[in-house]
Design an enzyme around this catalytic site. Structure first.
Site, PDB file in Angstrom:
ATOM      1  N   GLY A  61       0.843  -1.194   0.000  1.00 22.83           N
ATOM      2  CA  GLY A  61       0.000   0.000   0.000  1.00 22.83           C
ATOM      3  C   GLY A  61       0.875   1.239   0.000  1.00 22.83           C
ATOM      4  O   GLY A  61       2.001   1.204   0.514  1.00 22.83           O
ATOM      5  N   HIS A 121      -2.679   7.799   6.726  1.00 21.53           N
ATOM      6  CA  HIS A 121      -1.681   8.677   6.106  1.00 21.53           C
ATOM      7  C   HIS A 121      -2.322   9.965   5.592  1.00 21.53           C
ATOM      8  O   HIS A 121      -1.755  11.049   5.714  1.00 21.53           O
ATOM      9  CB  HIS A 121      -1.008   7.977   4.916  1.00 21.53           C
ATOM     10  CG  HIS A 121       0.147   7.101   5.292  1.00 21.53           C
ATOM     11  ND1 HIS A 121       1.270   7.577   5.933  1.00 21.53           N
ATOM     12  CD2 HIS A 121       0.370   5.782   5.094  1.00 21.53           C
ATOM     13  CE1 HIS A 121       2.137   6.586   6.122  1.00 21.53           C
ATOM     14  NE2 HIS A 121       1.603   5.480   5.624  1.00 21.53           N
ATOM     15  N   HIS A 171      -4.556   1.643   7.424  1.00 20.00           N
ATOM     16  CA  HIS A 171      -3.204   2.208   7.543  1.00 20.00           C
ATOM     17  C   HIS A 171      -3.008   3.341   6.526  1.00 20.00           C
ATOM     18  O   HIS A 171      -2.529   4.423   6.875  1.00 20.00           O
ATOM     19  CB  HIS A 171      -2.175   1.081   7.328  1.00 20.00           C
ATOM     20  CG  HIS A 171      -0.748   1.525   7.282  1.00 20.00           C
ATOM     21  ND1 HIS A 171       0.187   1.139   8.216  1.00 20.00           N
ATOM     22  CD2 HIS A 171      -0.070   2.326   6.407  1.00 20.00           C
ATOM     23  CE1 HIS A 171       1.359   1.694   7.925  1.00 20.00           C
ATOM     24  NE2 HIS A 171       1.234   2.410   6.825  1.00 20.00           N
ATOM     25  N   GLU A 172      -3.408   3.084   5.276  1.00 20.37           N
ATOM     26  CA  GLU A 172      -3.222   4.089   4.223  1.00 20.37           C
ATOM     27  C   GLU A 172      -4.132   5.299   4.450  1.00 20.37           C
ATOM     28  O   GLU A 172      -3.738   6.431   4.234  1.00 20.37           O
ATOM     29  CB  GLU A 172      -3.477   3.492   2.838  1.00 20.37           C
ATOM     30  CG  GLU A 172      -2.589   2.309   2.464  1.00 20.37           C
ATOM     31  CD  GLU A 172      -1.109   2.571   2.663  1.00 20.37           C
ATOM     32  OE1 GLU A 172      -0.673   3.728   2.525  1.00 20.37           O
ATOM     33  OE2 GLU A 172      -0.385   1.611   2.985  1.00 20.37           O
ATOM     34  N   CYS A 174       5.816   0.112   7.176  1.00 18.14           N
ATOM     35  CA  CYS A 174       5.426   1.253   6.341  1.00 18.14           C
ATOM     36  C   CYS A 174       6.606   1.650   5.473  1.00 18.14           C
ATOM     37  O   CYS A 174       7.735   1.698   5.956  1.00 18.14           O
ATOM     38  CB  CYS A 174       5.016   2.416   7.243  1.00 18.14           C
ATOM     39  SG  CYS A 174       4.525   3.900   6.341  1.00 18.14           S
ATOM     40  N   LEU A 175       6.341   1.930   4.194  1.00 18.02           N
ATOM     41  CA  LEU A 175       7.436   2.285   3.279  1.00 18.02           C
ATOM     42  C   LEU A 175       8.127   3.586   3.687  1.00 18.02           C
ATOM     43  O   LEU A 175       9.251   3.843   3.263  1.00 18.02           O
ATOM     44  CB  LEU A 175       6.913   2.391   1.839  1.00 18.02           C
ATOM     45  CG  LEU A 175       6.445   1.068   1.212  1.00 18.02           C
ATOM     46  CD1 LEU A 175       5.931   1.293  -0.202  1.00 18.02           C
ATOM     47  CD2 LEU A 175       7.566   0.038   1.214  1.00 18.02           C
ATOM     48  N   GLN A 206       2.911   9.986   0.923  1.00 15.32           N
ATOM     49  CA  GLN A 206       4.205   9.297   1.036  1.00 15.32           C
ATOM     50  C   GLN A 206       5.095   9.569  -0.171  1.00 15.32           C
ATOM     51  O   GLN A 206       6.288   9.245  -0.146  1.00 15.32           O
ATOM     52  CB  GLN A 206       3.992   7.789   1.169  1.00 15.32           C
ATOM     53  CG  GLN A 206       3.374   7.380   2.494  1.00 15.32           C
ATOM     54  CD  GLN A 206       3.270   5.873   2.577  1.00 15.32           C
ATOM     55  OE1 GLN A 206       2.300   5.291   2.118  1.00 15.32           O
ATOM     56  NE2 GLN A 206       4.277   5.224   3.145  1.00 15.32           N
TER      57      GLN A 206
HETATM   58 ZN    ZN Z   1       2.471   3.651   5.669  1.00 14.77          ZN
END
Ligand code: ZN
Length: 201
Positions: free
Chosen positions: A52, A145, A141-142, A99-100, A57
């Protein structure tokens, strides 16, 4: 360093980059460049084995995120969620998240087990899904953000304390990137975000 409207040169920003704390604005229009940016987001997500990725991000202040649970370009299903709304949370479940924007950091986060999402895809078609399992987890989660919330915010104090040494390292990493000019100052970032908002939000 990237210049404002260079859509093809997006990259993933790491915590504590200020855009990760920016509350994203609803997308009002989709054009060819935004479609291209979303394609590029998928490429970046796969290159980093992610499932995701949210627009902020990649330093974009827009309410959209992408998901593919397979983490691979030729497998699974690609989802684009634009202007998502979450409702009907049910149950609670703890699960290890990553998380990226927090490379190598993992920790337990408790979230509702089931959720309903309503959103639009790139073609402007409405999506409405009742979710559980991994898809429910990733979407929550996304979605966080987009509001400037990151998964460490939702960890228990104990888990957060365990993550703290890595968070301190991320802090030093950003400071170093700012010294080289790879990440600009807050004022430059804010004016870039304002330009994107003017264009799409
Ligand atoms: Zn994340």
């Amino acid at each position: 360093m990237t210049t404002p409207m260079e859509g093809s040169s997006i990259q993933i920003v790491s915590f504590p980059h200020p855009t990760l704390r920016h509350k994203s604005k609803p997308v009002r229009r989709v054009d060819a460049e935004l479609v291209q940016i979303v394609r590029e987001m998928f490429r970046l997500m796969y290159a980093n084995n992610g499932i995701g990725l949210a627009a902020n991000q990649v330093d974009l202040p827009l309410r959209l995120f992408i998901v593919n649970l397979s983490a691979k370009p030729d497998e699974g299903e690609e989802f684009v969620f634009i202007n998502p709304v979450l409702s009907k949370p049910k149950g609670n479940e703890e699960f290890e998240e990553g998380c990226l924007s927090f490379p190598e950091l993992y920790g337990p986060v408790t979230r509702p087990k089931q959720i309903t999402v309503q959103a639009y895809n790139l073609r402007g078609e409405e999506i409405r899904m009742n979710l559980d399992g991994m898809l429910a987890r990733v979407i929550q989660h996304e979605y966080d953000h987009l509001d400037g919330t990151v998964f460490v915010d939702r960890m228990t104090p104990t888990a957060r304390a365990k993550a703290q040494p890595m968070l301190d390292e991320f802090e030093l990493g950003l400071r170093a990137l700012r010294q080289t000019g790879a990440v600009p100052g807050d004022d430059v970032i804010a004016s870039r975000l304002a330009q994107w908002e003017q264009r799409y939000a």
